[in-house]
Motif scaffolding. Structure first.
Motif, PDB file in Angstrom:
ATOM      1  N   UNK B   9       5.082   3.621   5.889  1.00  7.22           N
ATOM      2  CA  UNK B   9       5.271   4.464   7.075  1.00  7.22           C
ATOM      3  C   UNK B   9       5.503   3.636   8.341  1.00  7.22           C
ATOM      4  N   UNK B  10       6.569   2.871   8.393  1.00  7.98           N
ATOM      5  CA  UNK B  10       6.829   2.077   9.599  1.00  7.98           C
ATOM      6  C   UNK B  10       7.147   2.991  10.775  1.00  7.98           C
ATOM      7  N   UNK B  11       7.039   2.457  12.013  1.00 10.62           N
ATOM      8  CA  UNK B  11       7.461   3.248  13.176  1.00 10.62           C
ATOM      9  C   UNK B  11       8.923   3.646  13.026  1.00 10.62           C
ATOM     10  N   UNK B  12       9.376   4.599  13.828  1.00 10.70           N
ATOM     11  CA  UNK B  12      10.777   5.014  13.751  1.00 10.70           C
ATOM     12  C   UNK B  12      11.668   3.844  14.180  1.00 10.70           C
ATOM     13  N   UNK B  13      12.923   3.807  13.714  1.00 10.38           N
ATOM     14  CA  UNK B  13      13.840   2.746  14.138  1.00 10.38           C
ATOM     15  C   UNK B  13      13.926   2.652  15.662  1.00 10.38           C
ATOM     16  N   UNK B  14      13.889   3.803  16.355  1.00 11.08           N
ATOM     17  CA  UNK B  14      13.982   3.775  17.817  1.00 11.08           C
ATOM     18  C   UNK B  14      12.765   3.082  18.431  1.00 11.08           C
ATOM     19  N   UNK B  15      11.586   3.348  17.857  1.00 14.79           N
ATOM     20  CA  UNK B  15      10.380   2.674  18.374  1.00 14.79           C
ATOM     21  C   UNK B  15      10.445   1.170  18.115  1.00 14.79           C
ATOM     22  N   UNK B  16      10.881   0.805  16.918  1.00 13.58           N
ATOM     23  CA  UNK B  16      11.021  -0.620  16.595  1.00 13.58           C
ATOM     24  C   UNK B  16      12.010  -1.292  17.545  1.00 13.58           C
ATOM     25  N   UNK B  17      13.121  -0.597  17.813  1.00 16.83           N
ATOM     26  CA  UNK B  17      14.129  -1.157  18.724  1.00 16.83           C
ATOM     27  C   UNK B  17      13.517  -1.356  20.107  1.00 16.83           C
ATOM     28  N   UNK B  18      12.717  -0.408  20.539  1.00 12.86           N
ATOM     29  CA  UNK B  18      12.097  -0.504  21.862  1.00 12.86           C
ATOM     30  C   UNK B  18      11.127  -1.681  21.923  1.00 12.86           C
ATOM     31  N   UNK B  19      10.334  -1.847  20.874  1.00  8.99           N
ATOM     32  CA  UNK B  19       9.401  -2.982  20.826  1.00  8.99           C
ATOM     33  C   UNK B  19      10.158  -4.311  20.850  1.00  8.99           C
ATOM     34  N   UNK B  47      18.722  -1.956   9.140  1.00 10.60           N
ATOM     35  CA  UNK B  47      20.043  -1.477   9.539  1.00 10.60           C
ATOM     36  C   UNK B  47      19.905  -0.343  10.571  1.00 10.60           C
ATOM     37  N   UNK B  48      18.926   0.536  10.359  1.00 13.43           N
ATOM     38  CA  UNK B  48      18.711   1.638  11.303  1.00 13.43           C
ATOM     39  C   UNK B  48      18.204   1.119  12.652  1.00 13.43           C
ATOM     40  N   UNK B  49      17.377   0.076  12.605  1.00 19.15           N
ATOM     41  CA  UNK B  49      16.898  -0.525  13.864  1.00 19.15           C
ATOM     42  C   UNK B  49      18.092  -1.057  14.663  1.00 19.15           C
ATOM     43  N   UNK B  50      19.006  -1.736  13.959  1.00 23.70           N
ATOM     44  CA  UNK B  50      20.194  -2.277  14.659  1.00 23.70           C
ATOM     45  C   UNK B  50      20.994  -1.158  15.315  1.00 23.70           C
ATOM     46  N   UNK B  51      21.151  -0.059  14.568  1.00 24.20           N
ATOM     47  CA  UNK B  51      21.889   1.094  15.130  1.00 24.20           C
ATOM     48  C   UNK B  51      21.183   1.643  16.352  1.00 24.20           C
ATOM     49  N   UNK B  52      19.860   1.861  16.216  1.00 28.04           N
ATOM     50  CA  UNK B  52      19.076   2.435  17.322  1.00 28.04           C
ATOM     51  C   UNK B  52      19.117   1.508  18.527  1.00 28.04           C
ATOM     52  N   UNK B  53      19.044   0.208  18.288  1.00 28.51           N
ATOM     53  CA  UNK B  53      19.061  -0.779  19.369  1.00 28.51           C
ATOM     54  C   UNK B  53      20.397  -0.729  20.112  1.00 28.51           C
ATOM     55  N   UNK B  54      21.490  -0.689  19.332  1.00 26.02           N
ATOM     56  CA  UNK B  54      22.820  -0.659  19.957  1.00 26.02           C
ATOM     57  C   UNK B  54      22.993   0.613  20.782  1.00 26.02           C
ATOM     58  N   UNK B  55      22.498   1.732  20.260  1.00 26.16           N
ATOM     59  CA  UNK B  55      22.618   2.991  20.999  1.00 26.16           C
ATOM     60  C   UNK B  55      21.804   2.967  22.290  1.00 26.16           C
ATOM     61  N   UNK B  56      20.594   2.415  22.215  1.00 22.25           N
ATOM     62  CA  UNK B  56      19.697   2.452  23.386  1.00 22.25           C
ATOM     63  C   UNK B  56      20.071   1.426  24.442  1.00 22.25           C
ATOM     64  N   UNK B  57      20.543   0.227  24.015  1.00 23.03           N
ATOM     65  CA  UNK B  57      20.730  -0.857  25.001  1.00 23.03           C
ATOM     66  C   UNK B  57      22.175  -1.335  25.109  1.00 23.03           C
ATOM     67  N   UNK B  58      23.072  -0.690  24.375  1.00 23.62           N
ATOM     68  CA  UNK B  58      24.489  -1.041  24.486  1.00 23.62           C
ATOM     69  C   UNK B  58      24.815  -2.465  24.095  1.00 23.62           C
ATOM     70  N   UNK B  59      23.983  -3.051  23.263  1.00 23.35           N
ATOM     71  CA  UNK B  59      24.247  -4.426  22.826  1.00 23.35           C
ATOM     72  C   UNK B  59      23.776  -4.550  21.382  1.00 23.35           C
ATOM     73  N   UNK B  60      24.523  -5.330  20.582  1.00 21.98           N
ATOM     74  CA  UNK B  60      24.111  -5.565  19.201  1.00 21.98           C
ATOM     75  C   UNK B  60      22.802  -6.357  19.222  1.00 21.98           C
ATOM     76  N   UNK B  61      21.848  -5.913  18.411  1.00 23.47           N
ATOM     77  CA  UNK B  61      20.566  -6.623  18.310  1.00 23.47           C
ATOM     78  C   UNK B  61      20.777  -8.105  18.020  1.00 23.47           C
TER      79      UNK B  61
END
Lengths: 316, 316
Positions: B9-19, B47-61
């Motif tokens: 049960x990891x955090x959501x990809x969006x939460x991981x991206x934020x961290x 892969x989902x973290x990378x997607x969430x990160x790109x969506x939130x910060x406009x840059x590839x992780x």
């Protein structure tokens, strides 16, 4: 563009399967009914008919067809009933097992398909033959032909439009040098033709033409009886102008003393859903006879009816 | 079996991206946080973290990581962050462009992956480099190595268990004859090794051992300094016993005067989710030291922490 005409809102696959079953049972087979259904359904729909048929009657539609019909008519119906990847796998398997230097079928499947279609055929080959296409090609060919055919059937060419102009120039020079030296099976020549993308090869061949004054395919006509040079030429034509290539296959099949039904059936079944209309236009220009009329004159019976239906003739 | 341990049960990809974003901003980078997240998420989740990160910060992780970290730590994190097919494409591209005869990376990717995984790497190669893997390998290699490597990276081996025993016998004889004649780059030898299924090759090598008294890999040790023979041996080992092959790569990387971080990082990132546990067991048996302790002794800092986390050490 395709020639074959699919009915809009076709019956459900189950209804089609039922009609086909009716065409088989009882005294004699109803060939007209088989043609009227199968020749007017898309590859996706034909696949569903096969599923529905197997579920309803516990037998593969292809097995039933094999029992009911025969000869050239059977061949055209069976090839058509297969989905494109399975059909290519079957044609490639026949060509590999009975390979001879003048057989161009492997070249067609390797070069006149998209990268994804060739790969789908390789997957279908695994499923059907429990082997890989490349291992059969490698095991049944030798010498220069093996050097050419194994990479051709194994490649997964890049399909984007990105072209490297500097590379096109340098590789056109290599090709010209090797052809001038008659080093047709040279490693570098084979490397270029078997690995570069179609867009890159088009640029290379254009540069070849501009720089050296002849199209490369013309420079490969020095010895028309040499099967390996003919294989190289077929490779280049399937890559750069598959429609012209197929027009010629059909022309030779029809003009032969005694039609070459094998070639005619193969080209019609593999291209009817793709670019048969363009092939027909080139045929008319080159032969001053519409393709469907030429086929009409040269074939007969149910085989003729099925071919004409696939060629899109209105009354077929 | 894998070594790397994923949190349930990891955090959501969006939460991981934020961290992860938090780990990058402000004064200094929080390497511990990067490791605690990325080293404990599956390929699908990364892969989902990378997607969430790109969506939130406009840059590839991966671009952010490249800015924030460096050296061996950067390399292990970047390779790990990629999905397996992209990682293989990147490793294969580096190996092809800077190819040298002792480089075994192309052989690993071609032979120690499933047919589907190799094909996925070839698709990723198209997307990333706008070229095909085989065209780069063909363009950057020559002679015997080209004859071996181009078919190896192009093959789509059959993966069923169907084995032809007669063929195994006849092809074992061919291999033995060619090796006895020191004809290591013979066309038939290369054909067999580059096209047959792994199950078929295992049967062939077993027959070779039974019939001629030595394992084939032993008969290929005649000249340990010959890079081509070493490449053939690596090919056979990656096909028949990839875990033993990778144990040896790690052993040599660690035992070197000055660790070979490139090799260590490559093996750990490519195998942590696959068979690293088995590789570790073979390592312990062969070296009488647990693999994680050997890595602990031989590396340091964040690089060390990341490797140990991927090797599944509890406190990492």
């Amino acid at each position: 563009m395709a020639t074959v005409k699919f009915v809009e809102n076709p019956p459900s696959p189950a209804e089609d399967a039922e009609q086909l079953r009716k065409a088989f049972v009882g005294w004699g087979t109803n060939e007209k009914l088989i043609i009227s259904i199968l020749a007017h359904r898309s590859a996706a729909h034909r696949r569903l008919i096969r599923q529905a048929y197997a579920e309803a009657y516990g037998e593969d539609l292809l097995v039933s067809l094999d029992k009911e019909i025969s000869g050239d008519f059977e061949r055209v119906v069976l090839l058509w009933a297969l989905n494109p990847a399975e059909r290519d796998a079957l044609l490639a398997n026949e060509a590999a097992r009975r390979w001879n230097p003048s057989n161009k079928v492997l070249i067609e499947i390797a070069c006149a398909r998209s990268s994804g279609q060739l790969f789908a055929a390789r997957q279908a080959y695994h499923a059907r033959y429990h082997k890989s296409l490349e291992e059969d090609v490698a095991a049944h060919t030798t010498g220069d032909f093996r050097k050419l055919l194994v990479p051709l059937v194994s490649v997964f060419r890049y399909e984007g439009e990105v072209v490297n102009a500097t590379l096109a120039k340098s590789e056109a020079k290599i090709l010209h040098k090797k052809i001038t030296e008659k080093a047709y099976s040279d490693e570098e020549l084979i490397r270029i033709i078997t690995t570069r993308s179609k867009a890159q090869l088009n640029a290379t061949f254009n540069h070849y033409h501009n720089e050296f004054g002849h199209p490369i395919s013309k420079d490969l006509k020095s010895d028309p009886k040499d099967d390996f040079i003919a294989a190289l030429r077929a490779t280049i034509r399937c890559i750069t102008c598959p429609e012209k290539y197929f027009e010629k296959v059909i022309r030779l099949a029809i003009n032969k003393l005694g039609t070459d039904e094998g070639a005619l059936t193969r080209v019609v079944t593999t291209r009817a859903e793709i670019d048969m209309k363009n092939i027909g236009e080139i045929y008319l220009k080159r032969n001053s006879v519409p393709l469907d009329r030429a086929v009409d004159n040269d074939t007969s019976g149910d085989y003729q009816s099925m071919l004409l239906a696939l060629l899109g003739r209105e009354d077929a």
